[in-house]
Write a protein that holds these residues in place. Structure first.
Motif, PDB file in Angstrom:
ATOM      1  N   UNK A 100       0.544  -1.157  -0.010  1.00  0.00           N
ATOM      2  CA  UNK A 100       0.067   0.033  -0.120  1.00  0.00           C
ATOM      3  C   UNK A 100       0.939   1.227   0.007  1.00  0.00           C
ATOM      4  N   UNK A 101       0.734   1.881  -1.165  1.00  0.00           N
ATOM      5  CA  UNK A 101       1.665   3.174  -1.038  1.00  0.00           C
ATOM      6  C   UNK A 101       3.183   2.885  -0.760  1.00  0.00           C
ATOM      7  N   UNK A 102       3.761   1.862  -1.419  1.00  0.00           N
ATOM      8  CA  UNK A 102       5.000   1.305  -1.063  1.00  0.00           C
ATOM      9  C   UNK A 102       5.404   0.994   0.417  1.00  0.00           C
TER      10      UNK A 102
ATOM     11  N   UNK B 273       2.313  -7.504  -4.328  1.00  0.00           N
ATOM     12  CA  UNK B 273       2.540  -6.133  -4.672  1.00  0.00           C
ATOM     13  C   UNK B 273       2.456  -5.830  -6.052  1.00  0.00           C
ATOM     14  N   UNK B 274       1.452  -4.753  -6.126  1.00  0.00           N
ATOM     15  CA  UNK B 274       1.347  -4.022  -7.598  1.00  0.00           C
ATOM     16  C   UNK B 274       2.456  -3.529  -8.255  1.00  0.00           C
TER      17      UNK B 274
ATOM     18  N   UNK C 146       9.345  -3.519  -2.561  1.00  0.00           N
ATOM     19  CA  UNK C 146      10.569  -3.148  -1.928  1.00  0.00           C
ATOM     20  C   UNK C 146      10.216  -2.623  -0.625  1.00  0.00           C
ATOM     21  N   UNK C 147       9.501  -1.404  -0.570  1.00  0.00           N
ATOM     22  CA  UNK C 147       9.262  -0.824   0.754  1.00  0.00           C
ATOM     23  C   UNK C 147       8.608  -1.562   1.321  1.00  0.00           C
TER      24      UNK C 147
ATOM     25  N   UNK D  49       9.986  -2.559   5.275  1.00  0.00           N
ATOM     26  CA  UNK D  49       9.327  -2.131   6.550  1.00  0.00           C
ATOM     27  C   UNK D  49       8.950  -3.068   7.485  1.00  0.00           C
ATOM     28  N   UNK D  50       8.474  -4.386   6.919  1.00  0.00           N
ATOM     29  CA  UNK D  50       8.296  -5.694   7.558  1.00  0.00           C
ATOM     30  C   UNK D  50       9.517  -6.050   8.042  1.00  0.00           C
TER      31      UNK D  50
END
Length: 153
Positions: free
Chosen positions: A62-64, A96-97, A101-102, A106-107
């Protein structure tokens, strides 16, 4: 009996198919001694983490970034489980659409802070929907459940 927790954000038909594939893989007939608990992130919490022996996370990009629901799960759970589940075997799949990577970064950052242990590289399902996405998530969940049952995780 070991317990596998699946926490998967599934806001669309395709992501529900991925969550169901994870559940199906974890419930494979060859895996008999693993209890599987599948919850959406907004219904899962620290008590679920403290009661499990391994965790499979599923999120959309979601939004990277990871989904807000998975972020909320981590926000509510981080400090209550910090230092109580060090080494918890974990895995992740990302729908991922774009490139994911982001989301992955984050996870991974949160998982590192919790001291959890990756059992394999995060699975990123990129771009347009592909029919093999379900099979890949099912295999990931089966691998996690079978490794847990065998005592190698």
């Amino acid at each position: 009996m070991k317990r596998l927790l699946i926490v998967a954000h599934a806001p669309s038909d395709n992501t529900r198919r991925l969550r169901d594939a994870a559940d199906r893989g974890a419930h494979h007939p060859d895996v008999e001694d693993v209890e599987v608990i599948t919850r959406p992130p907004l219904e899962a919490g620290p008590e679920d983490i403290l009661a499990c022996d391994a965790i499979l996370l599923g999120t959309t990009e979601n939004l990277g970034y990871m989904s807000g629901a998975l972020k909320d799960f981590f926000d509510r759970s981080y400090y209550p489980v910090l230092e109580k589940q060090q080494g918890l075997p974990c895995a992740l799949y990302i729908r991922a659409g774009r490139d994911g990577t982001g989301t992955r970064r984050a996870v991974e950052s949160i998982v590192t802070g919790l001291g959890w242990r990756w059992v394999q590289e995060p699975l990123t399902l990129r771009g347009e929907w592909q029919d093999d996405f379900e099979a890949r998530v099912e295999e990931l969940a089966l691998t996690l459940a079978a490794g847990l049952e065998a005592g190698i995780l």
